[in-house]
Design a protein around this motif. Structure first.
Motif, PDB file in Angstrom:
ATOM      1  N   ASP A  58      -6.755  12.237  -6.363  1.00  0.00           N
ATOM      2  CA  ASP A  58      -7.602  11.060  -6.121  1.00  0.00           C
ATOM      3  C   ASP A  58      -6.753   9.787  -6.073  1.00  0.00           C
ATOM      4  OD1 ASP A  58      -9.851  12.629  -6.085  1.00  0.00           O
ATOM      5  OD2 ASP A  58     -10.523  12.093  -8.099  1.00  0.00           O
ATOM      6  N   TYR A  59      -5.819   9.692  -6.996  1.00  0.00           N
ATOM      7  CA  TYR A  59      -5.039   8.458  -7.109  1.00  0.00           C
ATOM      8  C   TYR A  59      -4.072   8.286  -5.939  1.00  0.00           C
ATOM      9  CZ  TYR A  59      -2.149   4.745  -8.961  1.00  0.00           C
ATOM     10  OH  TYR A  59      -1.482   3.556  -9.111  1.00  0.00           O
ATOM     11  N   ILE A  60      -3.275   9.305  -5.634  1.00  0.00           N
ATOM     12  CA  ILE A  60      -2.275   9.130  -4.575  1.00  0.00           C
ATOM     13  C   ILE A  60      -2.932   8.998  -3.198  1.00  0.00           C
ATOM     14  CG2 ILE A  60      -0.526  10.371  -5.911  1.00  0.00           C
ATOM     15  CD1 ILE A  60      -0.839  12.717  -3.946  1.00  0.00           C
ATOM     16  N   ASN A  96       0.826  -1.206   0.000  1.00  0.00           N
ATOM     17  CA  ASN A  96       0.000   0.000   0.000  1.00  0.00           C
ATOM     18  C   ASN A  96       0.855   1.248   0.000  1.00  0.00           C
ATOM     19  OD1 ASN A  96      -2.492   1.158  -0.207  1.00  0.00           O
ATOM     20  ND2 ASN A  96      -2.898   1.184   1.988  1.00  0.00           N
ATOM     21  N   HIS A  97       2.012   1.124  -0.641  1.00  0.00           N
ATOM     22  CA  HIS A  97       2.913   2.256  -0.829  1.00  0.00           C
ATOM     23  C   HIS A  97       2.992   2.579  -2.309  1.00  0.00           C
ATOM     24  CE1 HIS A  97       6.934   3.829  -1.915  1.00  0.00           C
ATOM     25  NE2 HIS A  97       6.740   4.608  -0.867  1.00  0.00           N
ATOM     26  N   LEU A  98       3.101   3.870  -2.621  1.00  0.00           N
ATOM     27  CA  LEU A  98       3.202   4.314  -4.016  1.00  0.00           C
ATOM     28  C   LEU A  98       4.473   5.136  -4.207  1.00  0.00           C
ATOM     29  CD1 LEU A  98       1.922   4.698  -6.878  1.00  0.00           C
ATOM     30  CD2 LEU A  98       0.887   6.811  -5.965  1.00  0.00           C
ATOM     31  N   THR A  99       5.213   4.806  -5.249  1.00  0.00           N
ATOM     32  CA  THR A  99       6.337   5.637  -5.680  1.00  0.00           C
ATOM     33  C   THR A  99       5.887   6.469  -6.877  1.00  0.00           C
ATOM     34  OG1 THR A  99       8.007   4.055  -4.942  1.00  0.00           O
ATOM     35  CG2 THR A  99       8.682   5.651  -6.598  1.00  0.00           C
ATOM     36  N   VAL A 100       6.162   7.760  -6.819  1.00  0.00           N
ATOM     37  CA  VAL A 100       5.765   8.683  -7.890  1.00  0.00           C
ATOM     38  C   VAL A 100       7.019   9.327  -8.471  1.00  0.00           C
ATOM     39  CG1 VAL A 100       4.488  10.791  -8.446  1.00  0.00           C
ATOM     40  CG2 VAL A 100       3.552   9.163  -6.784  1.00  0.00           C
ATOM     41  N   ILE A 101       7.084   9.415  -9.783  1.00  0.00           N
ATOM     42  CA  ILE A 101       8.156  10.155 -10.460  1.00  0.00           C
ATOM     43  C   ILE A 101       7.505  11.217 -11.332  1.00  0.00           C
ATOM     44  CG2 ILE A 101      10.073  10.032 -12.089  1.00  0.00           C
ATOM     45  CD1 ILE A 101      10.495   7.150 -11.258  1.00  0.00           C
ATOM     46  N   GLU A 147      -7.847  10.884 -16.553  1.00  0.00           N
ATOM     47  CA  GLU A 147      -8.153   9.459 -16.576  1.00  0.00           C
ATOM     48  C   GLU A 147      -7.993   8.802 -15.201  1.00  0.00           C
ATOM     49  OE1 GLU A 147      -6.535   7.298 -20.059  1.00  0.00           O
ATOM     50  OE2 GLU A 147      -5.865   9.282 -20.762  1.00  0.00           O
ATOM     51  N   LEU A 148      -7.425   9.547 -14.258  1.00  0.00           N
ATOM     52  CA  LEU A 148      -7.231   9.027 -12.909  1.00  0.00           C
ATOM     53  C   LEU A 148      -8.379   9.401 -11.966  1.00  0.00           C
ATOM     54  CD1 LEU A 148      -3.476   9.974 -12.405  1.00  0.00           C
ATOM     55  CD2 LEU A 148      -4.371   7.673 -12.740  1.00  0.00           C
ATOM     56  N   LYS A 149      -9.267  10.257 -12.409  1.00  0.00           N
ATOM     57  CA  LYS A 149     -10.329  10.737 -11.523  1.00  0.00           C
ATOM     58  C   LYS A 149     -11.242   9.585 -11.087  1.00  0.00           C
ATOM     59  CE  LYS A 149     -10.737  15.545 -13.044  1.00  0.00           C
ATOM     60  NZ  LYS A 149     -11.634  16.570 -13.649  1.00  0.00           N
ATOM     61  N   ASN A 150     -11.669   9.633  -9.836  1.00  0.00           N
ATOM     62  CA  ASN A 150     -12.610   8.626  -9.339  1.00  0.00           C
ATOM     63  C   ASN A 150     -13.866   8.640 -10.203  1.00  0.00           C
ATOM     64  OD1 ASN A 150     -10.965   7.790  -7.254  1.00  0.00           O
ATOM     65  ND2 ASN A 150     -11.837   9.216  -5.769  1.00  0.00           N
ATOM     66  N   SER A 159       1.055   5.397   2.132  1.00  0.00           N
ATOM     67  CA  SER A 159       2.274   6.208   2.108  1.00  0.00           C
ATOM     68  C   SER A 159       2.701   6.436   0.668  1.00  0.00           C
ATOM     69  CB  SER A 159       3.398   5.540   2.906  1.00  0.00           C
ATOM     70  OG  SER A 159       3.743   4.298   2.344  1.00  0.00           O
ATOM     71  N   VAL A 160       3.257   7.621   0.404  1.00  0.00           N
ATOM     72  CA  VAL A 160       3.622   8.018  -0.959  1.00  0.00           C
ATOM     73  C   VAL A 160       4.984   8.698  -0.933  1.00  0.00           C
ATOM     74  CG1 VAL A 160       2.969   9.366  -2.992  1.00  0.00           C
ATOM     75  CG2 VAL A 160       1.180   8.382  -1.520  1.00  0.00           C
ATOM     76  N   ASP A 161       5.901   8.209  -1.747  1.00  0.00           N
ATOM     77  CA  ASP A 161       7.186   8.882  -1.966  1.00  0.00           C
ATOM     78  C   ASP A 161       7.171   9.492  -3.356  1.00  0.00           C
ATOM     79  OD1 ASP A 161       9.534   8.418   0.129  1.00  0.00           O
ATOM     80  OD2 ASP A 161       8.245   6.624   0.172  1.00  0.00           O
ATOM     81  N   ILE A 162       7.258  10.815  -3.419  1.00  0.00           N
ATOM     82  CA  ILE A 162       7.241  11.519  -4.701  1.00  0.00           C
ATOM     83  C   ILE A 162       8.656  11.991  -5.019  1.00  0.00           C
ATOM     84  CG2 ILE A 162       6.298  13.449  -6.022  1.00  0.00           C
ATOM     85  CD1 ILE A 162       3.876  13.427  -4.193  1.00  0.00           C
ATOM     86  N   PHE A 163       9.184  11.520  -6.132  1.00  0.00           N
ATOM     87  CA  PHE A 163      10.495  11.951  -6.606  1.00  0.00           C
ATOM     88  C   PHE A 163      10.263  12.847  -7.818  1.00  0.00           C
ATOM     89  CE2 PHE A 163      11.125   7.998  -4.368  1.00  0.00           C
ATOM     90  CZ  PHE A 163      12.229   8.282  -3.557  1.00  0.00           C
ATOM     91  N   THR A 164      10.546  14.122  -7.662  1.00  0.00           N
ATOM     92  CA  THR A 164      10.284  15.065  -8.738  1.00  0.00           C
ATOM     93  C   THR A 164      11.585  15.662  -9.253  1.00  0.00           C
ATOM     94  OG1 THR A 164       9.192  17.147  -9.346  1.00  0.00           O
ATOM     95  CG2 THR A 164       9.809  16.876  -7.041  1.00  0.00           C
ATOM     96  N   LEU A 165      11.651  15.821 -10.566  1.00  0.00           N
ATOM     97  CA  LEU A 165      12.805  16.438 -11.219  1.00  0.00           C
ATOM     98  C   LEU A 165      12.584  17.923 -11.427  1.00  0.00           C
ATOM     99  CD1 LEU A 165      13.377  13.666 -13.930  1.00  0.00           C
ATOM    100  CD2 LEU A 165      14.407  13.844 -11.668  1.00  0.00           C
TER     101      LEU A 165
END
Length: 388
Positions: free
Chosen positions: A179-181, A3-8, A383-386, A186-192
């Motif tokens: 909505d998605y995150i 139940n963890h999400l990695t975001v780039i 496309e991610l909206k509930n 828990s969410v780790d967002i790695f942004t450039l």
């Protein structure tokens, strides 16, 4: 980490809100730059674009604004002549870094800029005006690579500091992302991205986040209040790792008093602020005794990585090295991956992504996920909206 999400996040994520793309930043540079720059009394630099008359007037009180605008004009001309066209600003920055190691090249560049200035303003050298205008020519006889590098960071920061969309529009544009995150514990967002759009979107939706900066035991203080400094501690469900730096990241370089002079020690802390006074007037203290160790920080340039050889900086910087270590550790444990606006052009990220298979969603209108895994490619965040 089921139940963890990695975001780039890449530039395309911010482009959804009308933030400048690499091509639009290139357009800002690839033009006649003479007298397009402003130099504030605080030593910060800005574009003339979008500024009111008062701001422009104040930005022209410093003598260097003319000289360095001509220097940058010549830099762009030299870059375009070498590359055939203005490719993008990070390549332009690398071009500057590489060529400024050649003192003869720098001498010639500054001489061309000085000649262009005096051709356009011959009255600078008239006998009756020489004394008055000599300060405008000072920069040509005292060439500073660091100043050119700093100016470039300030100019890029000035472009990225404005979010074109209003709050209501931002909520609508990024509702699918929120909505998605929000489905994950828990969410780790790695942004450039260097901009502060992500932080604004989360705040508008009432979502707390950590960026690895904290006030506890901070060695940086302003008006007797602790300033958040980087200690790689993340206390919230949503963790933001700004892999290439940010407009609100600053470095406090350590100096020791050596007689009448300040001697750099080579050590430094990173602190975070968007407050003008905090940026300019913070001090370094002993966090236990509150003793003032240093009452001046000469470096107020926003810290983000530019150039095409980012690994050179990452490997030798305490903040960026740690953030990329975080990326490797999180990726190794993660199963779920969401990507938005990343073009898969950073090999140091790609090595980790292709090392295992993820359950992925890749939001990009033109670039499909190029590695093995189980997931889908989508064109836009809606496309991610509930319920979509």
């Amino acid at each position: 980490m089921g139940n963890h999400l990695t975001v780039i996040l890449g530039a395309g994520f911010s482009a959804n809100a009308g933030m400048p793309t690499a091509s639009s930043i290139a357009e800002r540079f690839n033009r006649d730059l003479r007298e397009k720059l402003l130099s504030a009394s605080s030593s910060e630099w800005f574009w003339i674009d979008g500024k009111d008359e008062t701001f422009m007037h104040n930005g022209r009180l410093n003598y260097d604004y003319i000289a360095y605008s001509y220097v940058f004009d010549e830099l762009v001309k030299s870059y375009v002549a070498d590359r055939g066209k203005f490719i993008y600003y990070e390549d332009f920055y690398q071009f500057i870094i590489d060529n400024f190691t050649n003192s003869d090249w720098v001498e010639e560049l500054f001489e061309k800029a000085k000649k262009a200035l005096l051709t356009g303003k011959p009255f600078f050298l008239e006998e009756k005006n020489k004394e008055y205008y000599k300060s405008y020519l000072f920069a040509f006889d005292h060439k500073q690579f660091q100043k050119v590098s700093d100016i470039l960071n300030y100019l890029i920061g000035d472009i990225l500091s404005v979010i074109p969309k209003n709050d209501a529009e931002l909520i609508e544009i990024y509702q699918g992302f929120i909505d998605y995150i929000s489905q994950f514990e828990s969410v780790d967002i790695f942004t450039l991205n260097h901009d502060l759009l992500l932080e604004r979107v989360l705040e508008l939706n009432g979502l707390k986040y950590s960026k690895g900066f904290n006030v506890e035991d901070s060695p940086i203080s302003h008006n007797d209040l602790s300033v958040p400094y980087f200690n790689n501690t993340f206390n919230e469900k949503i963790k933001i790792h700004k892999l290439h730096g940010s407009l609100d990241f600053f470095q406090f370089r350590h100096y020791e008093q050596n007689g009448m002079w300040l001697q750099p020690t080579g050590e430094y802390d990173y602190y975070m602020t968007t407050n003008y006074s905090t940026k300019h007037n913070s001090i370094r203290i002993n966090p236990d005794t509150k003793e003032i160790l240093q009452d001046y920080n000469p470096d107020i340039v926003p810290k983000f990585i530019t150039g095409t050889r980012k690994l050179d900086t990452i490997d030798n910087d305490i903040l960026f090295k740690q953030l990329f270590k975080n990326f490797g550790e999180v990726i190794n444990k993660s199963e779920n991956l969401f990507i938005s606006g990343y073009s898969f052009s950073d090999e140091h990220l790609n090595e980790k992504l292709k090392s295992k298979e993820f359950n992925y969603i890749n939001q990009n209108p033109s670039k499909e996920y190029p590695f093995d895994g189980n997931g889908k490619n989508i064109k836009n965040l809606n496309e991610l909206k509930n319920g979509s």
